[in-house]
Design a protein around this motif. Structure first.
Motif, short mmCIF file in Angstrom:
data_model
loop_
_atom_site.label_atom_id
_atom_site.label_comp_id
_atom_site.label_asym_id
_atom_site.label_seq_id
_atom_site.Cartn_x
_atom_site.Cartn_y
_atom_site.Cartn_z
N SER A 13 0.85 -1.20 0.00
CA SER A 13 0.00 0.00 0.00
C SER A 13 0.89 1.25 0.00
O SER A 13 1.61 1.52 0.97
CB SER A 13 -0.91 -0.01 1.24
N THR A 15 0.01 4.35 0.07
CA THR A 15 -0.45 5.38 1.00
C THR A 15 0.09 5.09 2.41
O THR A 15 0.61 5.98 3.08
CB THR A 15 -1.98 5.43 1.03
N LEU A 16 0.00 3.83 2.82
CA LEU A 16 0.49 3.47 4.16
C LEU A 16 2.01 3.58 4.22
O LEU A 16 2.58 4.03 5.22
CB LEU A 16 0.03 2.05 4.54
N GLY A 38 -3.25 10.05 5.31
CA GLY A 38 -4.58 9.56 4.97
C GLY A 38 -5.43 9.43 6.21
O GLY A 38 -6.32 8.58 6.29
N LYS A 100 -11.76 -1.06 5.76
CA LYS A 100 -10.98 -1.82 4.78
C LYS A 100 -11.41 -3.29 4.80
O LYS A 100 -11.59 -3.91 3.76
CB LYS A 100 -9.50 -1.70 5.14
N TRP A 124 -9.00 4.39 -5.26
CA TRP A 124 -8.22 4.26 -4.02
C TRP A 124 -7.35 3.01 -4.14
O TRP A 124 -7.80 1.96 -4.64
CB TRP A 124 -9.15 4.17 -2.80
N VAL A 125 -6.14 3.15 -3.67
CA VAL A 125 -5.05 2.20 -3.89
C VAL A 125 -5.38 0.73 -3.57
O VAL A 125 -4.87 -0.18 -4.23
CB VAL A 125 -3.82 2.72 -3.08
N ASN A 174 -11.65 9.32 -2.68
CA ASN A 174 -10.22 9.29 -2.45
C ASN A 174 -9.64 8.66 -3.71
O ASN A 174 -9.98 7.50 -3.98
CB ASN A 174 -9.91 8.42 -1.21
N TYR A 205 -15.95 8.73 3.66
CA TYR A 205 -15.73 10.17 3.85
C TYR A 205 -17.04 10.95 3.89
O TYR A 205 -17.07 12.16 3.63
CB TYR A 205 -14.83 10.71 2.73
N LYS A 236 -12.23 8.11 9.70
CA LYS A 236 -12.12 9.49 9.21
C LYS A 236 -13.08 10.42 9.96
O LYS A 236 -12.74 11.54 10.27
CB LYS A 236 -12.45 9.56 7.71
N TYR A 321 -8.49 15.41 0.70
CA TYR A 321 -7.47 15.26 -0.34
C TYR A 321 -7.72 16.25 -1.47
O TYR A 321 -8.88 16.54 -1.79
CB TYR A 321 -7.52 13.85 -0.94
N ARG A 361 -1.57 13.46 -5.15
CA ARG A 361 -2.62 13.69 -4.14
C ARG A 361 -2.00 14.43 -2.96
O ARG A 361 -1.01 13.98 -2.39
CB ARG A 361 -3.21 12.36 -3.66
N1 GLU Z 1 -7.02 5.54 3.29
C1 GLU Z 1 -5.94 6.40 3.65
C2 GLU Z 1 -5.18 6.86 2.42
O1 GLU Z 1 -5.61 6.67 1.33
C3 GLU Z 1 -5.07 5.75 4.70
C4 GLU Z 1 -4.09 4.74 4.25
C5 GLU Z 1 -4.75 3.53 3.66
O2 GLU Z 1 -5.48 2.86 4.36
O3 GLU Z 1 -4.57 3.38 2.46
O4 GLU Z 1 -4.15 7.46 2.54
#
Ligand code: GLU
Ligand code: PMP
Length: 385
Positions: A13, A15-16, A38, A100, A124-125, A174, A205, A236, A321, A361
């Motif tokens: 991930s 983002t993480l 995030g 998630k 989203w990723v 996102n 969100y 969130k 974002y 982003r």
């Molecule tokens: N959802 C947030 C983000 O897109 C937190 C990290 C994740 O869970 O991907 O940054």
């Protein structure tokens, strides 16, 4: 040793990973501007923390039912009824270890061999990676920049085939920050009705919508309740990312089946976090105050980036974002973010992780002071290019 090829095909991930790297740099004492976050920068409100401490003291520390504590399920059903206009009761709800996990079990339960799941892109990723772990196959719907990266009934209609089983629909989105009017949603719902597919509606969100607009839940639209699996959560809306509580609301037959997956995987979400989530639902003052703060941050960031050469921001309608076009810099999104972090200590997420090259982003989940500093640094960076 051989590892399942589907697991090997997963990417980490982004983002993480970048958020963790940013926190690490900060810990080293460096003055990094965190535009990658995030998660809300606010602390979990005290009234929620107190409820969790009380739960521990009262011994609420054992397994709960797999689908969640009954009082919390009732409170979520009530919230969905009153705030979102979705008529359901606690048997329609599963509390999960974060939104998630709700998304993952929704997809796992629906997708059989070669079933198609439609993923609007930029996405989203985690959606494509979750799809890889099911028996289904992801099919991307390219969203047009000219239409602010919105899904349209035409695009959706043209993407549906006999194999299509699910659409993942995320709004406010996102990474783009766009959301939809009631009319736009109704038009999309008409396509869904005719196509006979499910919608996994990721509305995590929902409380972060700006310009006095309101969030409309997909399941509240005519004939959509039975076809929609609504995903929501506390990460969130109540600054509770680490507590890991989310939920899924769907028709009762689906919920019964999906609960079996929970029973054999996580057993149930953390009991203490569930007590905290129950307390969270008792309040809406905190949320509206935080919403106004985020809106002021969005305005500052949008204004600042609108005056920055070679960067074109899209004004977010929701989330925290902002999606920005950086194609004029001639850099890839990865190069842009790596160099910006290295040279100016500003971290952002390259949109290549969201299926879109040439964009980044920027998260405005940080103070106005940090946002000002970040804009100045981005301007310095652009000047040097
Ligand atoms: N959802 C947030 C983000 O897109 C937190 C990290 C994740 O869970 O991907 O940054
Ligand atoms: N959906 C979207 C669009 C997200 O950005 C995130 C990131 N947190 C999630 C779901 C998952 O949320 P949670 O932390 O509750 O698992």
């Amino acid at each position: 040793m051989s590892i399942n090829p589907q697991v090997l095909s997963l990417t980490k991930s982004a983002t993480l990973k970048i958020t963790a790297l940013t926190k690490q740099i900060k810990k080293q004492g460096k003055d990094v501007v965190n535009f990658a976050a995030g998660e809300p920068d606010f602390d979990t409100p005290d009234f929620i923390k107190t409820a969790a401490k009380e739960a521990i003291d009262q011994g609420f520390t054992k397994y709960t039912p797999s689908s969640g504590d009954n009082r919390l399920k009732e409170a979520i059903a009530n919230k969905l009824k009153v705030n979102n206009g979705i008529c359901l009761d606690k048997e329609n709800v599963i509390v999960t270890s974060g939104a998630k996990y709700a998304l993952f079990i929704a997809l796992l339960s629906l997708l059989s061999v070669d079933d198609q799941v439609l993923i609007p892109s930029p996405y989203w990723v985690s959606y494509p990676e979750m799809a890889k772990l099911t028996l289904g196959k992801a099919k991307f719907i390219d969203l047009a920049e000219e239409n602010n990266f919105k899904l349209t009934p035409e695009l959706l209609n043209n993407s549906i085939t006999k194999k299509t089983k699910v659409l993942i629909f995320n709004y406010p989105s996102n990474p783009t920050g766009v959301t939809y009017s009631k009319k736009e949603l109704i038009d999309i719902s008409k396509v869904i009705k005719d196509a006979n597919i499910y919608v996994v509606s990721d509305e995590i969100y929902e409380t972060l919508v700006y310009d006095k607009k309101s969030h409309i839940s997909f399941a509240s639209l005519d004939s959509m309740q039975d076809k929609t699996l609504t995903v929501g959560g506390f990460s969130k809306s109540f600054a509770m990312t680490g507590w890991r509580v989310g939920y899924l609301a769907a028709n009762k037959d689906l919920v019964k089946e999906i609960s079996k997956i929970v029973g054999h995987t996580t057993s149930c979400p953390c009991s203490i976090s569930q007590a905290a989530a129950l307390a969270a639902l008792g309040d809406n003052k905190w949320q509206s105050q935080v919403g106004l703060k985020f809106e002021a941050r969005r305005d500052l960031l949008y204004q600042g980036l609108s005056n920055t050469p070679k960067v074109k921001p899209f004004k977010s309608e929701g989330t925290f974002y902002m999606f920005c076009d950086i194609r004029e810099t001639g850099l890839s999104s990865f190069e842009f973010c790596s160099r910006l972090l290295e040279e100016e200590l500003v971290s952002c997420i390259p949109a290549s992780s969201f299926g879109k090259e040439g964009f980044i982003r920027i998260s405005f989940s940080t103070s106005l002071k940090q946002i000002k500093k970040g804009i100045d640094r981005i301007n310095n960076f652009i000047k040097k290019l």
